[in-house]
Design a protein around this motif. Structure first.
Motif, PDB file in Angstrom:
ATOM      1  N   ASN A  31       0.912  -1.280  -0.043  1.00 55.21           N
ATOM      2  CA  ASN A  31       0.026   0.002  -0.017  1.00 55.21           C
ATOM      3  C   ASN A  31       0.758   1.307  -0.018  1.00 55.21           C
ATOM      4  O   ASN A  31       0.426   2.353   0.077  1.00 55.21           O
ATOM      5  N   ILE A  32       2.308   1.185  -0.021  1.00 53.60           N
ATOM      6  CA  ILE A  32       2.953   2.409  -0.019  1.00 53.60           C
ATOM      7  C   ILE A  32       2.618   3.347  -1.229  1.00 53.60           C
ATOM      8  O   ILE A  32       2.802   4.543  -1.345  1.00 53.60           O
ATOM      9  N   LYS A  33       2.014   2.880  -2.477  1.00 50.90           N
ATOM     10  CA  LYS A  33       1.614   3.571  -3.733  1.00 50.90           C
ATOM     11  C   LYS A  33       0.664   4.411  -3.208  1.00 50.90           C
ATOM     12  O   LYS A  33       0.135   5.508  -4.004  1.00 50.90           O
TER      13      LYS A  33
ATOM     14  N   ILE B 110       2.830   7.015 -15.089  1.00 49.13           N
ATOM     15  CA  ILE B 110       2.893   5.461 -14.905  1.00 49.13           C
ATOM     16  C   ILE B 110       2.924   4.663 -16.057  1.00 49.13           C
ATOM     17  O   ILE B 110       3.497   3.895 -16.359  1.00 49.13           O
ATOM     18  N   ALA B 111       2.099   5.231 -17.050  1.00 49.25           N
ATOM     19  CA  ALA B 111       1.945   4.503 -18.537  1.00 49.25           C
ATOM     20  C   ALA B 111       3.437   4.536 -18.989  1.00 49.25           C
ATOM     21  O   ALA B 111       3.696   3.879 -19.689  1.00 49.25           O
ATOM     22  N   ASP B 112       4.062   5.706 -18.896  1.00 45.77           N
ATOM     23  CA  ASP B 112       5.484   5.763 -19.618  1.00 45.77           C
ATOM     24  C   ASP B 112       6.421   5.059 -19.035  1.00 45.77           C
ATOM     25  O   ASP B 112       7.461   4.593 -19.814  1.00 45.77           O
ATOM     26  N   LEU B 113       6.422   4.745 -17.635  1.00 49.15           N
ATOM     27  CA  LEU B 113       7.419   4.070 -16.897  1.00 49.15           C
ATOM     28  C   LEU B 113       7.190   2.568 -16.608  1.00 49.15           C
ATOM     29  O   LEU B 113       8.158   2.163 -16.274  1.00 49.15           O
ATOM     30  N   VAL B 114       5.963   2.098 -16.895  1.00 45.82           N
ATOM     31  CA  VAL B 114       5.613   0.929 -16.634  1.00 45.82           C
ATOM     32  C   VAL B 114       5.084   0.110 -17.772  1.00 45.82           C
ATOM     33  O   VAL B 114       3.723   0.827 -17.897  1.00 45.82           O
ATOM     34  N   PRO B 115       5.348  -0.877 -18.320  1.00 45.64           N
ATOM     35  CA  PRO B 115       4.500  -1.339 -19.543  1.00 45.64           C
ATOM     36  C   PRO B 115       3.208  -1.675 -19.067  1.00 45.64           C
ATOM     37  O   PRO B 115       3.008  -2.242 -17.957  1.00 45.64           O
ATOM     38  N   ALA B 116       2.367  -2.228 -20.033  1.00 48.36           N
ATOM     39  CA  ALA B 116       1.036  -2.373 -19.772  1.00 48.36           C
ATOM     40  C   ALA B 116       0.901  -3.921 -19.193  1.00 48.36           C
ATOM     41  O   ALA B 116       1.610  -4.634 -19.713  1.00 48.36           O
ATOM     42  N   GLY B 117      -0.013  -4.007 -18.360  1.00 50.64           N
ATOM     43  CA  GLY B 117       0.095  -5.193 -17.700  1.00 50.64           C
ATOM     44  C   GLY B 117      -0.382  -5.376 -16.327  1.00 50.64           C
ATOM     45  O   GLY B 117      -1.011  -4.342 -15.744  1.00 50.64           O
ATOM     46  N   PRO B 118      -0.312  -6.294 -15.591  1.00 48.87           N
ATOM     47  CA  PRO B 118      -0.663  -6.528 -14.056  1.00 48.87           C
ATOM     48  C   PRO B 118       0.230  -5.342 -13.130  1.00 48.87           C
ATOM     49  O   PRO B 118      -0.517  -4.829 -12.327  1.00 48.87           O
TER      50      PRO B 118
ATOM     51  N   LEU C  77      -0.597   0.004 -10.068  1.00 49.26           N
ATOM     52  CA  LEU C  77      -0.072   1.311  -9.660  1.00 49.26           C
ATOM     53  C   LEU C  77      -1.385   2.409 -10.165  1.00 49.26           C
ATOM     54  O   LEU C  77      -1.555   3.161  -9.474  1.00 49.26           O
ATOM     55  N   MET C  78      -2.076   1.945 -11.169  1.00 50.68           N
ATOM     56  CA  MET C  78      -3.231   2.770 -11.693  1.00 50.68           C
ATOM     57  C   MET C  78      -4.484   3.048 -10.761  1.00 50.68           C
ATOM     58  O   MET C  78      -5.164   3.772 -10.869  1.00 50.68           O
ATOM     59  N   VAL C  79      -4.452   2.046  -9.905  1.00 51.89           N
ATOM     60  CA  VAL C  79      -5.543   2.361  -8.827  1.00 51.89           C
ATOM     61  C   VAL C  79      -5.423   3.448  -8.073  1.00 51.89           C
ATOM     62  O   VAL C  79      -6.427   3.944  -7.860  1.00 51.89           O
ATOM     63  N   ARG C  80      -4.278   3.824  -7.600  1.00 54.55           N
ATOM     64  CA  ARG C  80      -3.853   5.185  -7.088  1.00 54.55           C
ATOM     65  C   ARG C  80      -4.744   6.117  -7.574  1.00 54.55           C
ATOM     66  O   ARG C  80      -5.457   6.989  -7.095  1.00 54.55           O
ATOM     67  N   PRO C  81      -4.218   6.699  -9.114  1.00 54.29           N
ATOM     68  CA  PRO C  81      -4.959   7.669  -9.426  1.00 54.29           C
ATOM     69  C   PRO C  81      -6.420   7.753  -9.716  1.00 54.29           C
ATOM     70  O   PRO C  81      -7.183   8.675  -9.707  1.00 54.29           O
ATOM     71  N   PHE C  82      -6.935   6.530 -10.012  1.00 56.52           N
ATOM     72  CA  PHE C  82      -8.202   6.492 -10.460  1.00 56.52           C
ATOM     73  C   PHE C  82      -9.221   6.233  -9.322  1.00 56.52           C
ATOM     74  O   PHE C  82     -10.230   7.204  -9.240  1.00 56.52           O
ATOM     75  N   VAL C  83      -8.954   5.741  -8.186  1.00 56.52           N
ATOM     76  CA  VAL C  83      -9.631   5.677  -6.990  1.00 56.52           C
ATOM     77  C   VAL C  83      -9.338   7.134  -6.113  1.00 56.52           C
ATOM     78  O   VAL C  83     -10.220   7.589  -5.604  1.00 56.52           O
ATOM     79  N   ILE C  84      -7.957   7.262  -5.925  1.00 56.96           N
ATOM     80  CA  ILE C  84      -7.798   8.560  -4.926  1.00 56.96           C
ATOM     81  C   ILE C  84      -8.034   9.956  -5.602  1.00 56.96           C
ATOM     82  O   ILE C  84      -8.377  10.905  -4.948  1.00 56.96           O
ATOM     83  N   THR C  85      -7.762  10.010  -6.901  1.00 57.29           N
ATOM     84  CA  THR C  85      -7.685  11.192  -7.397  1.00 57.29           C
ATOM     85  C   THR C  85      -8.997  11.577  -8.118  1.00 57.29           C
ATOM     86  O   THR C  85      -9.369  12.709  -8.233  1.00 57.29           O
ATOM     87  N   LEU C  86      -9.322  10.721  -9.255  1.00 56.71           N
ATOM     88  CA  LEU C  86     -10.409  10.810  -9.838  1.00 56.71           C
ATOM     89  C   LEU C  86     -11.817  10.670  -9.481  1.00 56.71           C
ATOM     90  O   LEU C  86     -12.685  11.293  -9.638  1.00 56.71           O
ATOM     91  N   LEU C  87     -11.810   9.613  -8.744  1.00 56.34           N
ATOM     92  CA  LEU C  87     -13.305   9.046  -8.140  1.00 56.34           C
ATOM     93  C   LEU C  87     -13.804  10.082  -7.297  1.00 56.34           C
ATOM     94  O   LEU C  87     -15.056  10.335  -7.242  1.00 56.34           O
TER      95      LEU C  87
END
Length: 412
Positions: free
Chosen positions: A156-158, A242-250, A255-265
């Motif tokens: 959960n450090i992310k 995140i997309a620039d530094l981490v290839p698509a996949g699990p 990591l995308m959970v963070r901006p979607f849930v904490i910033t966007l939602l």
């Protein structure tokens, strides 16, 4: 990472403090730096007064005249946000590590000593010290244990991306890192995530409270200011990084959970029901390209049902369905728990469950631990592969035994 020789005049840590209208909180902040057990000879302060008019600048001068800690004070016109002062301070820092201390907050006495020791021992580039809130909330899930090398993707450090961390200065200088002064919110999340991803590991000091995050009584904090479009700017920047530094996949999905849930939602919470139609429509338009670019089935299974439903309503451009879900949430209703499918899966019956159009039943499936009506709800555990294999083996054995016995039954 090779050990860098320490210069004789190089402190272990530079404490960078951006100051704007920080009285009387600045008094305790500076007292906490002065009380550090690491000792005055092992640190320095770089304080940047960002155009304060409340006496903060004058207090910095008084403190500098009497403290044993090497300190440099800069006075500048107001920059409009925390990034400018932090960048000025970073450019002046000489320490092996830097720590960005907000003028409202304060340290635990052993904070710097413990964090520097951890960074040196683990040879990591970022060290997180336990944070607790004072008159405000603070994230807790990442402070369960002290870890020399934390797993960014599976921990959960992310979810803690504030700037209040210990960063190895060599990393920041080598990568040319600075805070994005165009962003008016979320600039610290962008900076910290880049350091997480491009640095040589992350450590966590969880067995001592290193940092006290203060909620101001006057609520004069930059994180609470600004119109909603800034939140979308922040989400867009973090998702792009995140997309620039981490290839698509699990790993990217994690990591995308963070901006979607904490910033966007939070922009699509029950408060949306009170907003004007023009604001609702604008928010949907701002979110749509982010969902289109970065929302994936793997990411969908990493979030709670009510989070997934709202994001899928955005993806389908169905504001009407989104508002139905938000009304359900605002009224405090609890979704029924329903098992459906083959194999059977647990679902939460939020509005429009079972209608299949436009949201499939899978949108309502419990895939992570949730709480419903005060009760813990767990996803349906998958049937283990070994059980299936054993069933196959047993079936083969039964068939073989039947074939072996059949001729014996016809003997005379």
């Amino acid at each position: 990472m090779a050990d860098m020789p320490q210069k004789s005049d190089e402190p272990d840590v530079s404490v960078i403090i951006g100051v704007y209208e920080a009285m009387p909180y600045l008094v305790r902040c500076l007292e906490s730096v002065e009380a550090q057990t690491i000792g005055a000879e092992r640190m320095e302060i770089v304080a940047v007064d960002d155009g304060s008019t409340d006496g903060s600048g004058e207090y910095l001068k008084e403190f500098a005249a009497r403290t044993a800690i090497p300190i440099r004070v800069v006075h500048q016109a107001n920059s409009g946000g925390p990034s400018g002062p932090r960048n000025v301070g970073l450019g002046m820092a000489r320490g092996r590590y830097v720590f960005f201390l907000d003028a409202d907050d304060y340290f635990g006495e052993e904070a710097l000593e413990r964090m520097v020791a951890m960074g040196d021992r683990a040879r990591t580039d970022v060290v997180l010290g336990k944070i607790v809130g004072v008159n405000r909330g603070a994230a807790k899930s990442m402070w369960k244990e002290t870890v020399e090398r934390a797993d960014l993707f599976n921990s959960n450090i992310k979810f803690t991306l504030s700037a209040q961390k210990l960063f190895r200065r060599d990393l920041l200088v080598r990568l040319g890192m600075s805070f994005d002064e165009k962003l008016r919110t979320g600039e610290d999340a962008l900076f910290t995530m880049e350091a997480y991803l491009r640095g040589n590991g992350i450590s966590v000091v969880a067995d001592y409270t290193c940092y006290y995050l203060v909620g101001r009584e006057d609520r004069n904090q930059m994180t609470k200011k600004g119109d909603y479009t800034r939140r979308f700017d922040s989400a867009r920047a973090l998702m792009g990084l995140i997309a620039d530094l981490v290839p698509a996949g699990p790993r990217r999905d994690a990591l995308m959970v963070r901006p979607f849930v904490i910033t966007l939602l939070p922009q699509f919470g029950p408060g949306l029901l009170k907003q004007k139609e023009a604001v609702r429509t604008r928010k949907m338009a701002l979110a749509a390209p982010l969902v289109e670019s970065y929302w994936t089935p793997g990411l969908a299974r990493r979030v709670k049902v009510h989070e997934r439903l709202r994001l899928m309503c955005i993806a389908e451009n169905r504001l009407d369905l989104l508002l139905d879900v938000l009304r359900f949430m605002k009224d405090g209703k609890q979704p029924a728990k329903i098992h459906r499918g083959n194999p059977s899966r647990l679902h939460l019956a939020y509005p429009h469950f079972g209608e299949r159009t436009p949201l499939p039943d899978s949108a309502y499936e419990v895939t992570v631990t949730e709480w419903v009506g005060g009760n813990r709800v767990e996803p349906t555990p998958p049937k283990p592969y070994v059980s299936f294999a054993r069933r196959v083996v047993r079936k083969v054995r039964r068939t073989a035994r039947s074939a072996f016995r059949a001729p014996r039954a016809h003997r005379v």
